[in-house]
Design an enzyme around this catalytic site. Structure first.
Site: not given
Ligand code: AMP
Length: 119
Positions: A91, A99-100, A104
């Site tokens: 994402n 979100e982070v 990743h």
């Protein structure tokens, strides 16, 4: 945008908080997602301050880009996912609900995952 050194994955990389480690090498760290969305839900992150795929692909060294992608494949292999298959998701940004803010890849598997997006 500036990399937020207080993001949760930066804290994991620094060893400030623990993770459930699956694989690690000089380029990358893989660990289990704390809130799994499938029977197998791993995360693979590069070692370095990269917020997203956009940032990483533009700014990381060739060696790190290569090492990171090899680590994603190695993690899936190590988890025994080659035969049954798996889904990779990264994402990036608001539209994708990242979100982070540290690049990743999610590795999802362990059951039939169905279509990629709900209709
Ligand atoms: P994203 O929405 O793509 O940014 O995904 C962030 C992921 O990080 C989510 O699936 C979270 O469950 C996961 N996550 C957040 N904190 C931790 C943590 N401390 N250890 C492992 N996974 C985490």
């Amino acid at each position: 945008m500036v990399y937020d050194q207080k993001n949760i994955f930066a804290m994991i990389l620094r060893g400030d908080i623990p993770c459930d480690k699956i694989y690690e090498d000089e380029f990358s760290l893989a660990f289990n997602d704390i809130n799994p969305q499938a029977p197998v839900h791993a995360l693979v992150i590069p070692k370095g301050e990269y917020m997203s795929m956009a940032d990483f692909s533009a700014n990381a060294s060739t060696e790190l880009v290569e090492g990171f992608f090899r680590a994603v494949g190695q993690t899936a292999r190590q988890l025994g996912l080659e035969e049954g298959g798996y889904r990779l998701i990264s994402n990036t940004g608001d539209n994708a609900h990242q979100e982070v803010p540290h690049l990743h890849f999610h590795i999802l598997s362990g059951k039939k995952l169905g279509p990629m997006l709900s209709r």
